[in-house]
Design a protein around this motif. Structure first.
Motif, short mmCIF file in Angstrom:
data_model
loop_
_atom_site.label_atom_id
_atom_site.label_comp_id
_atom_site.label_asym_id
_atom_site.label_seq_id
_atom_site.Cartn_x
_atom_site.Cartn_y
_atom_site.Cartn_z
N LEU A 202 1.00 -1.49 0.25
CA LEU A 202 0.08 -0.40 -0.39
C LEU A 202 0.90 1.60 0.22
O LEU A 202 1.96 1.32 0.44
CB LEU A 202 -0.61 0.03 1.33
N PRO A 203 0.25 3.15 0.21
CA PRO A 203 1.05 3.54 -0.73
C PRO A 203 0.98 4.08 0.75
O PRO A 203 0.22 4.05 1.84
CB PRO A 203 0.17 4.87 -1.39
N ASP A 204 2.49 4.58 1.84
CA ASP A 204 2.25 5.32 3.01
C ASP A 204 1.51 6.37 3.36
O ASP A 204 1.63 6.45 4.38
CB ASP A 204 3.72 5.57 3.51
N TYR A 205 1.12 6.98 2.50
CA TYR A 205 0.17 8.02 2.81
C TYR A 205 -1.35 7.59 3.52
O TYR A 205 -1.80 8.69 4.27
CB TYR A 205 -0.37 9.21 1.55
N LEU A 206 -0.97 6.50 3.45
CA LEU A 206 -2.65 5.67 3.77
C LEU A 206 -2.36 5.92 6.12
O LEU A 206 -3.64 5.45 6.52
CB LEU A 206 -2.90 4.88 3.59
N THR A 207 -1.26 5.87 5.73
CA THR A 207 -1.14 5.87 7.53
C THR A 207 -1.39 6.18 8.73
O THR A 207 -1.98 6.63 9.35
CB THR A 207 -0.33 5.15 7.63
#
Length: 301
Positions: free
Chosen positions: A238-243
């Protein structure tokens, strides 16, 4: 029909006089008379009955006057909206971005933009294909690469990476992988390397799929991957901006990640003065700034 002739006709019909109609338009009576006569000839009908006390509309003239009155009202309303738009953001804005970034990051934040500009109408186009901004397929784009067209204004928003995530519940049940070799004991959730996506994500997926995995789940967009990870199906790319928005995601194998992917906002040069574009750009930049602040404070950059 000639717009000038219609404008003159409407002014004369409003006051019932060639003289007074001409005065409102700063035209002589003879010039107004010639234009009315030319309009009647082009329509093949008589628009006014001439009387000593002035002009009276014929039945055909009344039909035309109803049309020109509606046109005048529309133009007045439009002019008022244009004046209002100097201070208020109104109208349609066509925005395009990827399915993943649009559904997972942008859409959940749009309520804030609408609160600020309730009369804004956004047409959001989510797809991996790069729409042609100079040809106005969209007004604004958020892209996972720098635009190549020279006649675009572009702004680098942030850099993202694709990383591995799972939930605490999943890891408590299956154990946490300690190294890349352990990934074979877990179900990998990812996009197929052949699916349209940023190349660094495809490279990472291809590398992990080479580990002779017992079980995989491939979804053609990151929204599906996220839902599967949150459902404890396995470990997902997943792309890290989701965290920032999904704190239940736990990073797995921190040494494993894709190359950086630059995210750009772009729009055509001719829209530089557009208040709709400016409002959207400023909103996105504010949200990115908040995300960066969260990254700095949480140490997840």
């Amino acid at each position: 029909m000639d717009w000038d002739k219609l404008r003159i006709f409407h002014a004369v019909a409003d006051v019932g006089s060639l003289t007074h109609g001409g005065e409102s338009l700063h035209l002589s009576q003879s010039a107004v008379s010639r234009q009315i006569r030319a309009l009647e000839e082009s329509l093949g009908t008589t628009l006014f009955h001439r009387h000593a006390r002035g002009l009276i509309l014929t039945e055909q003239g009344e039909l035309l006057y109803a049309a020109t009155a509606a046109m005048a009202q529309t133009l007045d309303t439009t002019a008022a909206r244009i004046r209002d738009s100097e201070e208020h953001v109104i109208g349609e804005l066509k925005v395009t971005t990827t399915t993943g970034f649009g559904t997972l990051w942008l859409v959940p934040r749009l309520a804030k933009l609408y609160d600020r500009h309730p009369d804004l109408k956004i047409d959001l186009i989510l797809e991996e294909r790069l729409l042609d901004l100079p040809m106005r397929e969209a007004d604004v784009a958020i892209r996972m690469k720098e635009p190549s067209q020279s006649d675009l204004i572009r702004r680098r928003l942030l850099n993202i990476r694709m990383r591995l995530y799972a939930t605490e519940d999943y890891l408590a049940r299956t154990g946490t992988p300690e190294g890349l070799a352990d990934i074979a004991n877990h179900r990998l959730i990812c996009q197929s390397p052949t699916t349209p996506q940023v190349s660094s994500g495809a490279v990472l997926s291809q590398m992990l799929l080479s580990y002779n995995l017992n079980s995989t789940l491939m979804v053609n967009n990151y929204f599906g991957v996220l839902q599967a990870v949150l459902g404890d199906v396995g470990v997902g790319i997943l792309p890290d901006y989701l965290t920032a928005d999904f704190p239940q995601l736990v990073r797995v194998l921190p040494e494993v990640e894709s190359h950086e992917v630059p995210v750009f906002l772009a729009f055509p040069e001719e829209l530089r003065q557009s208040k709709r574009v400016t409002a959207f750009r400023d909103f996105v930049l504010e949200e990115i700034q908040s995300y960066r602040k969260w990254q700095s404070e949480s140490g997840t950059a």
